[in-house]
Design a protein around this motif. Structure first.
Motif, mmCIF file in Angstrom:
data_model
loop_
_atom_site.group_PDB
_atom_site.id
_atom_site.type_symbol
_atom_site.label_atom_id
_atom_site.label_comp_id
_atom_site.label_asym_id
_atom_site.label_seq_id
_atom_site.Cartn_x
_atom_site.Cartn_y
_atom_site.Cartn_z
ATOM 1 N N PRO A 43 0.668 -1.334 0.083
ATOM 2 C CA PRO A 43 -0.046 -0.027 -0.098
ATOM 3 C C PRO A 43 0.788 1.103 0.063
ATOM 4 O O PRO A 43 1.842 1.223 0.356
ATOM 5 C CB PRO A 43 -0.739 -0.336 1.330
ATOM 6 N N SER A 44 0.326 2.517 -0.369
ATOM 7 C CA SER A 44 0.913 3.823 -0.420
ATOM 8 C C SER A 44 1.379 3.995 0.965
ATOM 9 O O SER A 44 0.755 3.604 2.041
ATOM 10 C CB SER A 44 -0.049 4.734 -0.873
ATOM 11 N N GLY A 45 2.550 4.474 1.288
ATOM 12 C CA GLY A 45 3.090 4.840 2.492
ATOM 13 C C GLY A 45 3.596 3.798 3.195
ATOM 14 O O GLY A 45 3.982 4.010 4.415
ATOM 15 N N SER A 46 4.118 2.440 2.498
ATOM 16 C CA SER A 46 4.606 1.565 3.311
ATOM 17 C C SER A 46 6.104 1.314 3.332
ATOM 18 O O SER A 46 6.762 0.537 4.115
ATOM 19 C CB SER A 46 4.249 0.274 2.179
ATOM 20 N N GLY A 47 6.652 2.592 2.653
ATOM 21 C CA GLY A 47 8.200 2.662 2.735
ATOM 22 C C GLY A 47 8.804 2.047 1.335
ATOM 23 O O GLY A 47 10.097 2.200 1.432
ATOM 24 N N LYS A 48 8.107 1.626 0.544
ATOM 25 C CA LYS A 48 8.817 1.185 -0.826
ATOM 26 C C LYS A 48 9.808 2.229 -1.512
ATOM 27 O O LYS A 48 10.812 1.713 -1.899
ATOM 28 C CB LYS A 48 7.365 0.845 -1.978
ATOM 29 N N SER A 49 9.037 3.354 -1.643
ATOM 30 C CA SER A 49 10.006 4.267 -2.642
ATOM 31 C C SER A 49 11.233 4.719 -1.645
ATOM 32 O O SER A 49 12.076 5.007 -2.121
ATOM 33 C CB SER A 49 9.092 5.530 -3.138
ATOM 34 N N THR A 50 10.850 4.753 -0.446
ATOM 35 C CA THR A 50 12.154 5.096 0.386
ATOM 36 C C THR A 50 13.205 4.020 0.253
ATOM 37 O O THR A 50 14.375 4.527 0.279
ATOM 38 C CB THR A 50 11.685 5.386 1.884
ATOM 39 N N LEU A 51 12.841 2.753 0.470
ATOM 40 C CA LEU A 51 13.828 1.534 0.384
ATOM 41 C C LEU A 51 14.685 1.808 -1.021
ATOM 42 O O LEU A 51 15.830 1.833 -0.961
ATOM 43 C CB LEU A 51 13.161 0.336 0.274
ATOM 44 N N LEU A 52 13.976 2.011 -2.140
ATOM 45 C CA LEU A 52 14.596 2.238 -3.232
ATOM 46 C C LEU A 52 15.504 3.393 -3.467
ATOM 47 O O LEU A 52 16.636 3.481 -3.983
ATOM 48 C CB LEU A 52 13.408 2.160 -4.684
ATOM 49 N N ARG A 53 14.993 4.603 -2.944
ATOM 50 C CA ARG A 53 15.811 5.964 -2.815
ATOM 51 C C ARG A 53 17.084 5.592 -2.068
ATOM 52 O O ARG A 53 18.010 6.228 -2.308
ATOM 53 C CB ARG A 53 15.001 7.103 -2.446
ATOM 54 N N CYS A 54 17.098 4.805 -0.917
ATOM 55 C CA CYS A 54 18.068 4.614 -0.023
ATOM 56 C C CYS A 54 19.309 3.557 -1.154
ATOM 57 O O CYS A 54 20.341 3.733 -0.856
ATOM 58 C CB CYS A 54 17.880 3.751 1.034
ATOM 59 N N CYS A 55 18.629 2.807 -2.033
ATOM 60 C CA CYS A 55 19.384 2.016 -2.766
ATOM 61 C C CYS A 55 20.404 2.723 -3.869
ATOM 62 O O CYS A 55 21.268 2.243 -4.459
ATOM 63 C CB CYS A 55 18.751 0.952 -3.407
ATOM 64 N N ASN A 56 19.803 4.049 -4.127
ATOM 65 C CA ASN A 56 20.735 4.875 -4.896
ATOM 66 C C ASN A 56 21.352 5.924 -4.329
ATOM 67 O O ASN A 56 21.706 6.995 -4.791
ATOM 68 C CB ASN A 56 19.713 5.392 -6.000
ATOM 69 N N GLY A 57 21.302 5.957 -2.861
ATOM 70 C CA GLY A 57 22.004 7.151 -2.291
ATOM 71 C C GLY A 57 21.168 8.393 -2.286
ATOM 72 O O GLY A 57 21.604 9.463 -1.658
#
Length: 276
Positions: A43-57
């Motif tokens: 669901p939206s707000g679950s942390g998915k995009s934050t995880l991905l953005r961390c993987c690219n610094g």
């Protein structure tokens, strides 16, 4: 730096991230194997995009370890120095929700600027490679066009070609179809399907359940900053183990089901003609 075929090209262990008092990632473990497609849903707000953005610094995790392309990107709240981080990013292609094209450059100019400035390619070399990539995403005839004249689906395909122009080892996709009209989704997903078939290592955050079921080698389900379960698509979609996964998938289906991988004609196979 190359990684062995049996080692993850992206390896995340114990990743934590908070924004103020809100804990967004709570000890996430996640892998992308070479030449495989790892999809993250939830669901939206679950942390998915934050995880991905961390993987690219693009976001600095508070704790845990990220290794990508054989290098430690972040560990214990510390990140690679800027020079090393920029060098690593050349191996990691990133496609965002927004297209982020340069409006003053042509389509070909958008695709060739980074290889010329960062990889040292000559204009002729960069343009030859750029035209090949535009052909790959079905936009060879748009090389001299400008972003303002393109549809959303065409812009996103240019963004994919631009990322591929840096010859990355792994591609990260952050909900690449979420900003598109439904009839334009298929053309972007078709390009991603072809990349997967060619063996590109991919991490994809998406709400496109049909794409996840069909293309992913592994699916991770996130909610409230944790990975609820991981497994092959058949297990996640047909026999989910976590009650929250079942609830989420049922809700997606109730809202009308996952969007089908169709082009604007509704033929079942996306078209890449660029005529829309």
């Amino acid at each position: 730096m190359m990684v062995a075929p049996d080692e993850p090209i992206v390896s995340v262990r114990g990743l934590t991230k908070s924004f103020g008092p809100v804990a967004v990632l709570k000890g996430v473990d996640f892998d992308v194997m070479p030449s495989k497609v790892s999809v993250v849903i939830g669901p939206s707000g679950s942390g998915k995009s934050t995880l991905l953005r961390c993987c690219n610094g693009l976001e600095l995790a508070d704790g845990g370890t990220i290794r990508i392309c054989g290098q430690t990107l972040a560990q214990g709240g510390r990140m690679l120095p800027d020079a090393a981080l920029n060098a690593l990013r050349r191996q990691v292609g990133m496609v965002f929700q927004a297209f982020n094209l340069f409006p003053h450059l042509s389509v070909l100019g958008n695709v060739t600027i980074a290889p010329r400035k960062l990889l040292g390619l000559s204009v002729a070399e960069a343009e030859a490679a750029g035209r090949t990539l535009l052909g790959k995403v079905g936009l060879a005839h748009k090389a001299d066009a400008y972003p303002a004249t393109l549809s959303g689906g065409q812009k996103q395909r240019v963004a994919i070609a631009r990322a591929l122009a840096m010859q990355p080892q792994v591609m990260l996709f952050d909900e690449p179809t979420s900003a598109l009209d439904p009839e334009l989704v298929g053309e972007v997903l078709q390009v991603m399907r072809e990349l997967a078939a060619e063996g590109m290592s991919m991490m994809v955050v998406t709400h496109e359940m049909s794409f996840a079921r069909e293309v992913a080698d592994s699916v991770s389900v996130m909610d409230h900053g944790v990975v609820l379960e991981q497994g092959p698509p058949a297990q996640i979609f047909d026999a989910p183990r976590h009650p929250r996964t079942r609830e989420f998938l049922q809700a997606v289906t109730t809202r009308g089901g996952p969007r089908q991988l169709q082009g604007p004609t509704g033929s079942g196979t996306p078209l890449l003609s660029g005529d829309h």
